[in-house]
Design an enzyme around this catalytic site. Sequence first.
Site, PDB file in Angstrom:
ATOM      1  N   PHE A   1      37.707  49.623  37.740  1.00 55.80           N
ATOM      2  CA  PHE A   1      36.778  50.704  38.095  1.00 55.80           C
ATOM      3  C   PHE A   1      37.465  51.973  38.612  1.00 55.80           C
ATOM      4  O   PHE A   1      36.963  52.634  39.521  1.00 55.80           O
ATOM      5  CB  PHE A   1      35.745  50.197  39.119  1.00 55.80           C
ATOM      6  CG  PHE A   1      35.248  48.828  38.788  1.00 55.80           C
ATOM      7  CD1 PHE A   1      34.461  48.615  37.663  1.00 55.80           C
ATOM      8  CD2 PHE A   1      35.633  47.725  39.526  1.00 55.80           C
ATOM      9  CE1 PHE A   1      34.040  47.349  37.314  1.00 55.80           C
ATOM     10  CE2 PHE A   1      35.230  46.446  39.183  1.00 55.80           C
ATOM     11  CZ  PHE A   1      34.429  46.268  38.070  1.00 55.80           C
ATOM     12  N   CYS A   2      38.603  52.317  38.013  1.00 56.20           N
ATOM     13  CA  CYS A   2      39.331  53.541  38.390  1.00 56.20           C
ATOM     14  C   CYS A   2      39.599  53.598  39.895  1.00 56.20           C
ATOM     15  O   CYS A   2      39.589  54.670  40.498  1.00 56.20           O
ATOM     16  CB  CYS A   2      38.576  54.785  37.939  1.00 56.20           C
ATOM     17  SG  CYS A   2      38.443  54.959  36.157  1.00 56.20           S
ATOM     18  N   ALA A   3      39.817  52.412  40.482  1.00 50.72           N
ATOM     19  CA  ALA A   3      40.190  52.317  41.896  1.00 50.72           C
ATOM     20  C   ALA A   3      41.219  51.200  42.025  1.00 50.72           C
ATOM     21  O   ALA A   3      41.073  50.269  42.816  1.00 50.72           O
ATOM     22  CB  ALA A   3      38.960  52.036  42.753  1.00 50.72           C
TER      23      ALA A   3
END
Length: 449
Positions: free
Chosen positions: A381-383
């Site tokens: 999740f782009c984290a």
Amino acid sequence: MPSSQTVASGVDDPRPHAPGTSRAPVRIGPLADLLDAGLEAPVLGGRRVRHVNLDTAASAPAFAAVAAHVARVLPYSASVHRGTGYASQASTALLEDARIAVARHVGARLDDHVVFTRNTTDSLNLLASVVPGETVVLDIEHHANLLPWRRHGRRVVIARTSFQATVTALADELARRPAALLSVTGASNLTGEVLPLGLLADLAHAHGARIAVDAAQLLPHRRVDLSASGLDYVAFSGHKAYAPFGAGVLVGRADWLDAAPAYLAGGGAVASVSIDDVDWKPGPERHEAGTPNLVGVTALAAALAEFERIGELARRAHEAALTDRLLGGLVGIPGLGVLRGFDDLDDRLGIATIELEQGSVGLVAAALAAEHGISVRAGRFCAHPFFDRIARRANGLRASLGAGSTSEDVDRFLDALARLVADGPAFEYDRTPAGWCPRIDDRERPSFG
């Protein structure tokens, strides 16, 4: 769960039930009309079912009111700021009215700038280009608020398991060496946890720094107010706020923006140009070179107006009831856990990221879509730094609620997830470079020709 690569309207009653108990027998409807309401999704075996969208944390469908607004203004689309004709004047008024609407919605100060961009990532890259010093961030950030600062001096604080200890670590870092900016998320797109922004603003200011907030995840769920919370900058996107027409915005203090060179060099950003020199305009136009995205900008303003029509109390009640239903239902499914970053932050949005004790969340996500017509997201999740620190498995599965979500959506997801975790998919899937895919996919694809 099989682990091999190939395997067989409105809130009627917003009162949540106690977490961990059986689902409350109340119907919770959507908050507003969305364009995807009633959308049917094909599933394996030739059937069609009502689509359940639990991926709004990535991108949200358009409010029907936003789409209607766009249809009304499209005939007026023309040159903005530089035309004398009727349509051009109307287009200019639409854009500048949208600027005023955004400023009012987020509690901007009279001398703040409202700069329209492509999205939150673009907004934060713009801010990174004007910050006159180092920026401090937490490791919990979305990549959009983690990567831009690397070019201009970034210091990353690893968050602790308690938010109170994290605040202490931030204070120590800000005291250790001065920083120009503290940049934080308003709410985690991984766990849904909402950060106390007023407290963080006071902390930054006490150490001589400004504060910027990545509100891409928070603003579609909660009102964000710069003045009331003491924030210096806020960035967010239309595509997460039910206005998916390609616009974002950066709102905040003017001095850094006016002192820096133009973010993009081109027409509209200049007062005058010679062969050897350029005089950049002050104000928002300095960083808005080129023809603006009129449709995206006016759509974003229309979405904010729809939030205001719905009302903050209704938004919170709808989300609280559905979030409790979702988390309470997940507790009852053996073999999975829900991720969280802080043990002392109870305020959270309708976002739940789970990891499985066995099996592949990618396979589960594929089967939820292919067999049940339910859209979720699998991955990190782009984290990545945050996920890798708090998770035990390589990937997670995220379900995210939105203004169109209903109790039926939550129940369908929980029932389908429980069956998949216990028994596996009903069809065969292969793991391909594109992810898990049905071995024989008979689903009809939409035709837009």
